[in-house]
Design an enzyme around this catalytic site. Structure first.
Site, mmCIF file in Angstrom:
data_model
loop_
_atom_site.group_PDB
_atom_site.id
_atom_site.type_symbol
_atom_site.label_atom_id
_atom_site.label_comp_id
_atom_site.label_asym_id
_atom_site.label_seq_id
_atom_site.Cartn_x
_atom_site.Cartn_y
_atom_site.Cartn_z
ATOM 1 N N LYS A 11 0.819 -1.226 0.000
ATOM 2 C CA LYS A 11 0.000 0.000 0.000
ATOM 3 C C LYS A 11 0.855 1.279 0.000
ATOM 4 O O LYS A 11 2.065 1.221 0.243
ATOM 5 C CB LYS A 11 -0.933 -0.030 1.215
ATOM 6 N N TYR A 51 -12.691 -2.310 -3.374
ATOM 7 C CA TYR A 51 -13.186 -2.329 -1.991
ATOM 8 C C TYR A 51 -14.710 -2.200 -1.909
ATOM 9 O O TYR A 51 -15.234 -1.808 -0.860
ATOM 10 C CB TYR A 51 -12.515 -1.213 -1.187
ATOM 11 N N ASN A 114 -2.048 0.342 6.727
ATOM 12 C CA ASN A 114 -1.547 -0.925 7.275
ATOM 13 C C ASN A 114 -0.671 -1.718 6.292
ATOM 14 O O ASN A 114 -0.557 -2.938 6.383
ATOM 15 C CB ASN A 114 -2.692 -1.769 7.847
ATOM 16 N N HIS A 117 -2.279 -5.569 1.728
ATOM 17 C CA HIS A 117 -3.578 -6.236 1.622
ATOM 18 C C HIS A 117 -3.329 -7.648 1.127
ATOM 19 O O HIS A 117 -2.445 -7.867 0.295
ATOM 20 C CB HIS A 117 -4.483 -5.525 0.607
ATOM 21 N N GLU A 128 -9.848 -10.716 -7.350
ATOM 22 C CA GLU A 128 -8.872 -9.629 -7.168
ATOM 23 C C GLU A 128 -7.715 -9.749 -8.164
ATOM 24 O O GLU A 128 -7.271 -8.749 -8.734
ATOM 25 C CB GLU A 128 -8.375 -9.639 -5.717
HETATM 26 P P1 CMP Z 1 -7.478 -4.500 3.774
HETATM 27 O O1 CMP Z 1 -7.002 -5.863 4.104
HETATM 28 O O2 CMP Z 1 -6.892 -3.844 2.590
HETATM 29 O O3 CMP Z 1 -9.068 -4.534 3.617
HETATM 30 C C1 CMP Z 1 -9.917 -3.474 3.951
HETATM 31 C C2 CMP Z 1 -9.158 -2.338 4.560
HETATM 32 O O4 CMP Z 1 -9.946 -1.379 5.222
HETATM 33 C C3 CMP Z 1 -8.230 -2.866 5.624
HETATM 34 O O5 CMP Z 1 -7.192 -3.566 5.028
HETATM 35 C C4 CMP Z 1 -7.852 -1.589 6.357
HETATM 36 O O6 CMP Z 1 -6.736 -0.948 5.782
HETATM 37 C C5 CMP Z 1 -9.086 -0.736 6.148
HETATM 38 N N1 CMP Z 1 -9.774 -0.577 7.415
HETATM 39 C C6 CMP Z 1 -10.354 -1.526 8.148
HETATM 40 N N2 CMP Z 1 -10.884 -0.978 9.272
HETATM 41 C C7 CMP Z 1 -10.611 0.351 9.210
HETATM 42 C C8 CMP Z 1 -10.895 1.438 10.063
HETATM 43 N N3 CMP Z 1 -11.564 1.270 11.213
HETATM 44 N N4 CMP Z 1 -10.459 2.670 9.681
HETATM 45 C C9 CMP Z 1 -9.804 2.826 8.513
HETATM 46 N N5 CMP Z 1 -9.508 1.811 7.660
HETATM 47 C C10 CMP Z 1 -9.908 0.593 8.024
#
Ligand code: CMP
Length: 140
Positions: A11, A51, A114, A117, A128
């Protein structure tokens, strides 16, 4: 266990800190093979499609803004039980809850930023992968 393929995104928070190689080292150390990889700038349309399952969530707008804020590296990873294995290697979505040594524990900044993914199931992995790669771009 069967050989599987999973979809991965490095990311914008990770590409901004020049961590592509560090993340890839953890992926390869776990025995997963990077069988396709490209660095792209996601469009809003691509991020919203990717998403779509989170569309009703309060963080959806923030998530799309973040995923389009800088380059990402999209990947296909291959290996035995690749989907579950990569989820182990990534660690919990919230880095404060991620296990020691996982990508998110080591590198992620927050639950939103984070770093990586990974697909959560075979069906989603197939969808995906197909959103970002054509068959001849994947070389196992
Ligand atoms: P990902 O695995 O990419 O799938 C969905 C994403 O939403 C997740 O990782 C996080 O980066 C994001 N996400 C999930 N919960 C939250 C939250 N409470 N606030 C912001 N982003 C979130």
């Amino acid at each position: 266990m069967a050989i599987e393929r999973t979809f991965s995104i490095i990311k914008p928070d990770a590409t901004a800190r020049n961590l592509t190689g560090a993340v890839n080292a953890l992926i390869e150390k776990a025995g997963l093979r990077i069988v396709a990889q490209k660095r792209i700038r996601m469009t809003r349309e691509q991020a919203e499609t990717f998403y779509a399952v989170h569309k009703a969530r309060p963080f959806f707008g923030e998530l799309v803004d973040f995923m389009t804020s800088g380059p990402v590296v999209v990947q296909v990873l291959e290996g035995e039980g690749a989907i579950a294995k990569y989820r182990d290697v990534m660690g919990a979505t919230d880095p404060s809850k991620a296990a020691e040594g996982t990508i998110r524990k080591v590198h992620a900044k927050s639950i939103g930023e984070n770093s990586v993914h990974g697909s959560d199931a075979p069906e989603t992995a197939a969808i995906e992968i197909a959103q970002f790669f054509s068959g001849n771009e994947i070389v196992g």
